[in-house]
Design a protein around this motif. Structure first.
Motif, PDB file in Angstrom:
ATOM      1  N   TYR A  14     -13.008   1.275   7.358  1.00  7.93           N
ATOM      2  CA  TYR A  14     -11.888   1.477   6.464  1.00  7.93           C
ATOM      3  C   TYR A  14     -12.081   0.579   5.247  1.00  7.93           C
ATOM      4  O   TYR A  14     -12.883  -0.374   5.287  1.00  7.93           O
ATOM      5  N   ARG A  15     -11.346   0.842   4.208  1.00  4.73           N
ATOM      6  CA  ARG A  15     -11.333  -0.067   3.065  1.00  4.73           C
ATOM      7  C   ARG A  15      -9.914  -0.135   2.492  1.00  4.73           C
ATOM      8  O   ARG A  15      -9.134   0.801   2.624  1.00  4.73           O
ATOM      9  N   GLN A  16      -9.657  -1.254   1.855  1.00  7.59           N
ATOM     10  CA  GLN A  16      -8.365  -1.442   1.203  1.00  7.59           C
ATOM     11  C   GLN A  16      -8.592  -2.049  -0.165  1.00  7.59           C
ATOM     12  O   GLN A  16      -9.094  -3.178  -0.271  1.00  7.59           O
ATOM     13  N   ALA A  17      -8.247  -1.266  -1.184  1.00  7.06           N
ATOM     14  CA  ALA A  17      -8.350  -1.748  -2.553  1.00  7.06           C
ATOM     15  C   ALA A  17      -7.065  -2.493  -2.918  1.00  7.06           C
ATOM     16  O   ALA A  17      -6.015  -2.272  -2.313  1.00  7.06           O
ATOM     17  N   PRO A  18      -7.138  -3.372  -3.910  1.00  9.84           N
ATOM     18  CA  PRO A  18      -5.944  -4.130  -4.312  1.00  9.84           C
ATOM     19  C   PRO A  18      -4.793  -3.190  -4.667  1.00  9.84           C
ATOM     20  O   PRO A  18      -4.964  -2.248  -5.442  1.00  9.84           O
ATOM     21  N   GLY A  19      -3.631  -3.427  -4.075  1.00  8.10           N
ATOM     22  CA  GLY A  19      -2.448  -2.628  -4.370  1.00  8.10           C
ATOM     23  C   GLY A  19      -2.421  -1.256  -3.743  1.00  8.10           C
ATOM     24  O   GLY A  19      -1.513  -0.465  -4.015  1.00  8.10           O
ATOM     25  N   LYS A  20      -3.400  -0.962  -2.894  1.00  2.74           N
ATOM     26  CA  LYS A  20      -3.459   0.367  -2.268  1.00  2.74           C
ATOM     27  C   LYS A  20      -3.428   0.234  -0.749  1.00  2.74           C
ATOM     28  O   LYS A  20      -3.680  -0.839  -0.198  1.00  2.74           O
TER      29      LYS A  20
END
Length: 117
Positions: A37-43
């Motif tokens: 998984y990935r998590q971008a800033p603010g998402k």
């Protein structure tokens, strides 16, 4: 106990490549669905790639043709080869294991990937 440890993140220029690894222990690797998984800033966190216990691979549309998930069962390790990286690929990448034996998902601590010139 169950452990997942990611490695391989870093800073890379657009168009470059990185290979992430997730070393696991504490569960039957062959009886788990492995995910990146990935998590971008603010998402919100999003699924990037999955390898099922039957070997079926699943990819997010945004990474198809650029990312490849694979596993080394002898080493209980899952990899994510990332090519043609774009700035939108920036984020914290997490490895997870949905382990059927425990009926739950386990997570690693995450590794930062930054794509920038």
């Amino acid at each position: 106990q169950v452990q997942l440890v990611e490695s391989g993140g870093g800073l890379v220029q657009p168009g470059g490549s990185l290979r992430l690894s997730c070393a696991t222990s504490g569960f039957a690797f062959g009886n788990a669905v492995m995910n990146w998984y990935r998590q971008a800033p603010g998402k919100e966190r999003e699924l990037v790639a999955r390898i099922r216990t039957d070997g079926i691979l699943v990819y997010a549309d945004s990474v198809k043709g650029r990312f490849t998930i694979s596993k080394d069962s002898a080493k209980s390790t899952v990899h994510l080869q990332m090519n043609s990286l774009k700035p939108d690929d920036t984020g914290v990448y997490y490895c997870s294991a949905w382990y059927y034996g425990h009926g739950r998902e386990y997570w690693g601590q995450g590794t930062q990937v930054t794509v920038s010139s």
